[in-house]
Write an enzyme that holds these catalytic residues in place. Structure first.
Site, short mmCIF file in Angstrom:
data_model
loop_
_atom_site.label_atom_id
_atom_site.label_comp_id
_atom_site.label_asym_id
_atom_site.label_seq_id
_atom_site.Cartn_x
_atom_site.Cartn_y
_atom_site.Cartn_z
N ASP A 117 -4.91 -8.64 14.51
CA ASP A 117 -5.42 -9.68 15.41
C ASP A 117 -4.41 -10.17 16.46
O ASP A 117 -4.78 -10.91 17.37
CB ASP A 117 -5.97 -10.87 14.60
CG ASP A 117 -4.95 -11.49 13.65
OD1 ASP A 117 -3.74 -11.50 13.97
OD2 ASP A 117 -5.37 -11.97 12.58
N HIS A 150 -0.98 -1.73 10.54
CA HIS A 150 -2.35 -1.24 10.68
C HIS A 150 -2.82 -1.22 12.14
O HIS A 150 -4.01 -1.10 12.40
CB HIS A 150 -3.32 -2.06 9.80
CG HIS A 150 -3.13 -1.81 8.33
ND1 HIS A 150 -3.71 -2.59 7.36
CD2 HIS A 150 -2.44 -0.85 7.67
CE1 HIS A 150 -3.35 -2.12 6.16
NE2 HIS A 150 -2.58 -1.08 6.33
N CYS A 161 -5.41 12.71 22.66
CA CYS A 161 -4.02 12.84 23.09
C CYS A 161 -3.25 11.56 22.73
O CYS A 161 -3.76 10.72 21.99
CB CYS A 161 -3.93 13.13 24.60
SG CYS A 161 -4.24 11.72 25.68
N CYS A 182 -10.49 8.54 28.00
CA CYS A 182 -9.05 8.60 28.27
C CYS A 182 -8.79 8.97 29.72
O CYS A 182 -9.31 9.98 30.21
CB CYS A 182 -8.42 9.64 27.33
SG CYS A 182 -6.67 9.87 27.61
N GLY A 222 -1.22 -14.32 1.96
CA GLY A 222 -2.62 -14.08 2.30
C GLY A 222 -3.04 -12.62 2.29
O GLY A 222 -3.79 -12.21 3.16
N ASN A 248 -1.04 -17.56 -1.79
CA ASN A 248 -2.41 -17.06 -1.72
C ASN A 248 -3.35 -18.11 -2.29
O ASN A 248 -2.96 -18.91 -3.13
CB ASN A 248 -2.53 -15.75 -2.53
CG ASN A 248 -3.76 -14.94 -2.13
OD1 ASN A 248 -4.88 -15.42 -2.17
ND2 ASN A 248 -3.53 -13.70 -1.72
N ALA A 266 -2.28 -21.09 3.15
CA ALA A 266 -1.04 -20.75 3.84
C ALA A 266 -0.69 -21.80 4.90
O ALA A 266 0.49 -22.15 5.07
CB ALA A 266 -1.18 -19.38 4.50
P1 OAD Z 1 -8.10 -9.13 2.04
O1 OAD Z 1 -9.35 -9.64 2.65
O2 OAD Z 1 -8.17 -8.01 1.09
O3 OAD Z 1 -7.37 -10.34 1.29
C1 OAD Z 1 -7.19 -11.59 1.88
C2 OAD Z 1 -6.41 -12.44 0.92
O4 OAD Z 1 -6.12 -13.66 1.54
C3 OAD Z 1 -7.13 -12.76 -0.40
O5 OAD Z 1 -6.26 -12.49 -1.49
C4 OAD Z 1 -7.45 -14.26 -0.28
O6 OAD Z 1 -7.38 -14.93 -1.53
C5 OAD Z 1 -6.33 -14.72 0.62
N1 OAD Z 1 -6.62 -15.92 1.45
C6 OAD Z 1 -7.78 -16.24 2.08
N2 OAD Z 1 -7.64 -17.37 2.78
C7 OAD Z 1 -6.36 -17.80 2.60
C8 OAD Z 1 -5.61 -18.92 3.05
N3 OAD Z 1 -6.13 -19.85 3.87
N4 OAD Z 1 -4.32 -19.04 2.64
C9 OAD Z 1 -3.77 -18.12 1.81
N5 OAD Z 1 -4.44 -17.04 1.35
C10 OAD Z 1 -5.71 -16.87 1.73
O7 OAD Z 1 -7.11 -8.82 3.27
P2 OAD Z 1 -5.81 -7.89 3.28
O8 OAD Z 1 -5.06 -8.00 2.02
O9 OAD Z 1 -5.11 -8.19 4.54
O10 OAD Z 1 -7.06 -2.58 6.43
O11 OAD Z 1 -6.47 -6.46 3.37
C11 OAD Z 1 -5.62 -5.35 3.52
C12 OAD Z 1 -6.27 -4.32 4.40
O12 OAD Z 1 -7.57 -4.00 3.89
C13 OAD Z 1 -6.54 -4.80 5.80
O13 OAD Z 1 -5.43 -4.68 6.66
C14 OAD Z 1 -7.64 -3.87 6.23
C15 OAD Z 1 -8.49 -3.93 5.00
O14 OAD Z 1 -9.34 -2.85 4.79
C16 OAD Z 1 -7.48 -1.79 7.42
O15 OAD Z 1 -8.38 -2.13 8.16
C17 OAD Z 1 -6.74 -0.51 7.53
#
Ligand code: OAD
Length: 277
Positions: A117, A150, A161, A182, A222, A248, A266
């Site tokens: 993001d 990512h 390319c 492209c 998070g 978390n 967070a």
């Molecule tokens: P997830 O959606 O799997 O996990 C989000 C985490 O944030 C969870 O453990 C929630 O409990 C926690 N959470 C939510 N709100 C919060 C807050 N306000 N404060 C603290 N914690 C909070 O997201 P990611 O772990 O980032 O990959 O997922 C990893 C990857 O899976 C992403 O980068 C994406 C996805 O598929 C790709 O797109 C390649």
């Protein structure tokens, strides 16, 4: 008692915030791993959990190379929706706290993010600009720019390319003719993000693992800590004898082995850890 009245008064949490701050204070090098949860308070949806994107959308239809070959318009429609949503979001207190931490420790604090993001970049610029206004001197935001393992949703990349550039504007996915191509080779452009089944950029991944290896502390914020290789950042730090601090909303596979596990938002906890440094 309102939710806000309760914040910061739980003695166990207060001690854990102090413990987390002590680990960071004593560390020569810090690595931070962030996931979708750090941007949740900015309004960016997470992937897992009850309101997560993967509850309503199927990743194999939207976030794989095969999906793009099969139906590029559908994939672009989804990424166009996410780009527009993210464009309306601003960094929150957690992004700003991490930017401050990294600017205070240039070269000794690396932020690794799974998020596409761009909000860590925005926070870095905001905090650096604030410091410039306060001090009258030049403050580079660069030490607080993250390694985006990512990718970045605001960039386009050629599906054939090596062309990569910032997206010039919204994509019209209502017809094949509206899809961007492209300027170098004419193949379809795609969002510059890592899809399921794809390898991460080797240089970015190597830099992240080097930072994890060298760190005395890994702060994990998070993330569900389920997606590899990013999820191995804290285990690499721990394997080298470093401490792991987790922030978390709920426990994750990492929580039991973390030196400090803080359950909460967070945007509340990171500024408090930083204040306690
Ligand atoms: P997830 O959606 O799997 O996990 C989000 C985490 O944030 C969870 O453990 C929630 O409990 C926690 N959470 C939510 N709100 C919060 C807050 N306000 N404060 C603290 N914690 C909070 O997201 P990611 O772990 O980032 O990959 O997922 C990893 C990857 O899976 C992403 O980068 C994406 C996805 O598929 C790709 O797109 C390649």
């Amino acid at each position: 008692m309102s939710e806000q009245d309760g914040e910061g008064t739980d003695p166990v949490e207060v001690r854990r915030v102090a413990d987390a701050a002590a680990h960071i204070r004593d560390a020569e090098r810090v690595v931070v791993l962030t996931g979708a949860g750090i941007s949740a308070e900015s309004g960016v949806p997470t992937f897992r959990g009850t309101a997560g994107l993967w509850k309503s959308f199927r990743p194999e239809e939207l976030a794989t190379p095969a999906a793009f070959v099969r139906d590029p318009r559908l994939v672009w429609e989804w990424y166009g929706w996410r780009r527009a949503l993210i464009a309306e979001c601003s960094p929150n207190a957690a992004h700003r706290a991490l930017a401050s931490l990294a600017l205070d420790r240039p070269g000794r604090c690396t932020i690794v993010t799974q998020n596409v993001d761009g909000l860590h970049h925005v926070a870095a610029r905001e905090v650096a600009t604030g410091r410039e206004a306060a001090t009258g001197g030049d403050v580079s935001p660069e030490p607080a720019f993250p390694l985006e393992v990512h990718g970045a949703i605001h960039r386009d990349r050629c599906s054939d390319c090596a062309f990569v550039d910032d997206a010039p504007g919204p994509v019209d996915a209502t017809s094949d003719l509206g899809l961007p191509s492209c300027p170098r080779c004419g193949a379809l452009l795609r969002p510059d993000v890592v899809w399921f089944g794809e390898a991460l950029d080797p240089n970015t991944l190597e830099a992240a693992m080097d930072a994890a290896h060298e760190a005395d502390v890994c702060l994990v914020v998070g993330t569900s800590a389920l997606v590899y290789p990013a999820a191995s950042v804290p285990t690499v730090t721990a394997a080298g004898g470093g401490a792991v601090i987790e922030v978390n909303l709920e426990p994750t596979p990492l929580s039991r082995s973390a030196n400090v596990s803080l359950l909460g938002r967070a945007g509340d906890l990171l500024p408090r850890i930083l204040e306690a440094l």
